[in-house]
Design a protein around this motif. Structure first.
Motif, PDB file in Angstrom:
ATOM      1  N   GLU A  73       0.807  -1.223   0.000  1.00  0.00           N
ATOM      2  CA  GLU A  73       0.000   0.000   0.000  1.00  0.00           C
ATOM      3  C   GLU A  73       0.841   1.275   0.000  1.00  0.00           C
ATOM      4  N   SER A  74       2.103   1.172   0.456  1.00  0.00           N
ATOM      5  CA  SER A  74       2.910   2.381   0.635  1.00  0.00           C
ATOM      6  C   SER A  74       4.393   2.079   0.497  1.00  0.00           C
ATOM      7  N   LEU A  75       5.091   2.924  -0.264  1.00  0.00           N
ATOM      8  CA  LEU A  75       6.546   2.775  -0.402  1.00  0.00           C
ATOM      9  C   LEU A  75       7.250   3.015   0.928  1.00  0.00           C
ATOM     10  N   GLU A  76       6.656   3.857   1.766  1.00  0.00           N
ATOM     11  CA  GLU A  76       7.267   4.197   3.050  1.00  0.00           C
ATOM     12  C   GLU A  76       7.229   3.030   4.041  1.00  0.00           C
ATOM     13  N   LYS A  77       6.462   1.990   3.749  1.00  0.00           N
ATOM     14  CA  LYS A  77       6.340   0.863   4.668  1.00  0.00           C
ATOM     15  C   LYS A  77       7.219  -0.324   4.278  1.00  0.00           C
ATOM     16  N   LYS A  78       8.187  -0.118   3.372  1.00  0.00           N
ATOM     17  CA  LYS A  78       9.036  -1.235   2.923  1.00  0.00           C
ATOM     18  C   LYS A  78       9.647  -1.983   4.102  1.00  0.00           C
ATOM     19  N   LEU A  79      10.214  -1.256   5.043  1.00  0.00           N
ATOM     20  CA  LEU A  79      10.864  -1.902   6.186  1.00  0.00           C
ATOM     21  C   LEU A  79       9.851  -2.676   7.027  1.00  0.00           C
ATOM     22  N   ASP A  80       8.649  -2.126   7.194  1.00  0.00           N
ATOM     23  CA  ASP A  80       7.589  -2.848   7.921  1.00  0.00           C
ATOM     24  C   ASP A  80       7.229  -4.150   7.213  1.00  0.00           C
ATOM     25  N   TYR A  81       7.112  -4.098   5.888  1.00  0.00           N
ATOM     26  CA  TYR A  81       6.790  -5.307   5.126  1.00  0.00           C
ATOM     27  C   TYR A  81       7.893  -6.348   5.274  1.00  0.00           C
ATOM     28  N   ILE A  82       9.130  -5.895   5.252  1.00  0.00           N
ATOM     29  CA  ILE A  82      10.273  -6.808   5.411  1.00  0.00           C
ATOM     30  C   ILE A  82      10.235  -7.463   6.789  1.00  0.00           C
ATOM     31  N   LYS A  83      10.031  -6.647   7.827  1.00  0.00           N
ATOM     32  CA  LYS A  83       9.978  -7.175   9.197  1.00  0.00           C
ATOM     33  C   LYS A  83       8.778  -8.099   9.391  1.00  0.00           C
ATOM     34  N   ASN A  84       7.594  -7.661   8.953  1.00  0.00           N
ATOM     35  CA  ASN A  84       6.371  -8.449   9.148  1.00  0.00           C
ATOM     36  C   ASN A  84       6.441  -9.807   8.454  1.00  0.00           C
ATOM     37  N   ASN A  85       7.172  -9.873   7.351  1.00  0.00           N
ATOM     38  CA  ASN A  85       7.300 -11.128   6.611  1.00  0.00           C
ATOM     39  C   ASN A  85       8.579 -11.879   6.958  1.00  0.00           C
ATOM     40  N   GLN A  86       9.317 -11.375   7.938  1.00  0.00           N
ATOM     41  CA  GLN A  86      10.552 -12.010   8.412  1.00  0.00           C
ATOM     42  C   GLN A  86      11.485 -12.358   7.252  1.00  0.00           C
ATOM     43  N   ALA A  87      11.630 -11.387   6.334  1.00  0.00           N
ATOM     44  CA  ALA A  87      12.459 -11.600   5.144  1.00  0.00           C
ATOM     45  C   ALA A  87      13.944 -11.499   5.490  1.00  0.00           C
ATOM     46  N   ASP A  88      14.716 -12.386   4.888  1.00  0.00           N
ATOM     47  CA  ASP A  88      16.173 -12.380   5.049  1.00  0.00           C
ATOM     48  C   ASP A  88      16.863 -11.610   3.932  1.00  0.00           C
ATOM     49  N   VAL A  89      16.214 -11.553   2.769  1.00  0.00           N
ATOM     50  CA  VAL A  89      16.799 -10.902   1.595  1.00  0.00           C
ATOM     51  C   VAL A  89      15.710 -10.135   0.850  1.00  0.00           C
ATOM     52  N   LEU A  90      16.009  -8.872   0.509  1.00  0.00           N
ATOM     53  CA  LEU A  90      15.169  -8.081  -0.381  1.00  0.00           C
ATOM     54  C   LEU A  90      15.792  -8.155  -1.766  1.00  0.00           C
ATOM     55  N   VAL A  91      14.991  -8.523  -2.763  1.00  0.00           N
ATOM     56  CA  VAL A  91      15.458  -8.576  -4.146  1.00  0.00           C
ATOM     57  C   VAL A  91      14.692  -7.538  -4.955  1.00  0.00           C
ATOM     58  N   MET A  92      15.450  -6.741  -5.717  1.00  0.00           N
ATOM     59  CA  MET A  92      14.847  -5.752  -6.613  1.00  0.00           C
ATOM     60  C   MET A  92      15.602  -5.785  -7.934  1.00  0.00           C
ATOM     61  N   GLY A  93      14.977  -5.254  -8.984  1.00  0.00           N
ATOM     62  CA  GLY A  93      15.644  -5.134 -10.268  1.00  0.00           C
ATOM     63  C   GLY A  93      16.777  -4.127 -10.187  1.00  0.00           C
ATOM     64  N   ASP A  94      17.774  -4.287 -11.055  1.00  0.00           N
ATOM     65  CA  ASP A  94      18.944  -3.410 -10.980  1.00  0.00           C
ATOM     66  C   ASP A  94      18.655  -1.972 -11.410  1.00  0.00           C
ATOM     67  N   ASP A  95      17.451  -1.703 -11.923  1.00  0.00           N
ATOM     68  CA  ASP A  95      17.066  -0.312 -12.178  1.00  0.00           C
ATOM     69  C   ASP A  95      16.847   0.442 -10.861  1.00  0.00           C
ATOM     70  N   TRP A  96      16.800  -0.289  -9.753  1.00  0.00           N
ATOM     71  CA  TRP A  96      16.675   0.302  -8.413  1.00  0.00           C
ATOM     72  C   TRP A  96      18.009   0.277  -7.657  1.00  0.00           C
ATOM     73  N   GLU A  97      19.085  -0.050  -8.327  1.00  0.00           N
ATOM     74  CA  GLU A  97      20.416  -0.196  -7.705  1.00  0.00           C
ATOM     75  C   GLU A  97      20.707   0.916  -6.694  1.00  0.00           C
ATOM     76  N   GLY A  98      21.006   0.522  -5.459  1.00  0.00           N
ATOM     77  CA  GLY A  98      21.381   1.449  -4.407  1.00  0.00           C
ATOM     78  C   GLY A  98      20.222   2.091  -3.663  1.00  0.00           C
ATOM     79  N   LYS A  99      19.029   2.088  -4.244  1.00  0.00           N
ATOM     80  CA  LYS A  99      17.904   2.816  -3.655  1.00  0.00           C
ATOM     81  C   LYS A  99      17.315   2.154  -2.411  1.00  0.00           C
ATOM     82  N   PHE A 100      17.649   0.879  -2.180  1.00  0.00           N
ATOM     83  CA  PHE A 100      17.115   0.195  -1.008  1.00  0.00           C
ATOM     84  C   PHE A 100      18.221  -0.261  -0.057  1.00  0.00           C
TER      85      PHE A 100
END
Length: 131
Positions: A73-100
């Protein structure tokens, strides 16, 4: 168990989407996909997706290498989504390189190369010209 999370709109589903999701899944044991809501997509791109968020959830959920899907629902909640889903790795396309890189305190971040010569935006533009 290594949990991978990724995010995207996944509109006008194409082989580039398949490739990045398969490669993301290969990095761990479970793949969790956050799909941008229609409203979030509009706020990012000033257009609504061709397919509704419900249809995009159905498409991504049907893939055998995707374990869980949720609506982002919100770009500002990325860290919340990562924590809530107990993620070990965030994967994004290289067009986002460095942004996360700012989430590296919570999980690893991997930027994967995009499939060359294919993008949803280009497909939509081609279809519009054909009409």
């Amino acid at each position: 168990m290594k949990r991978i999370i990724t995010f995207g709109t996944f509109d006008v589903f194409h082989v580039g989407h398949v490739n990045i999701l398969k490669r993301a899944r290969d990095l761990g044991d479970q793949l969790i996909v956050g799909i941008s809501s229609d409203a979030l997509n509009y706020s990012k791109k000033q257009r609504y997706p061709i397919y509704s968020q419900e249809d995009r959830v159905e498409i991504i959920s049907s893939l055998r290498f995707v374990d869980e899907v949720f609506i982002e629902e919100s770009l500002e909640k990325k860290l919340d989504y990562i924590k809530n889903n107990q993620a070990d790795v965030l994967v994004m396309g290289d067009d986002w390189e460095g942004k996360f890189d700012w989430v590296k305190t919570q999980c690893d971040v991997v930027y994967l190369p995009r499939t060359p010569s294919i993008s949803t935006t280009e497909i939509i533009e081609i279809v519009r010209k054909i009409k």
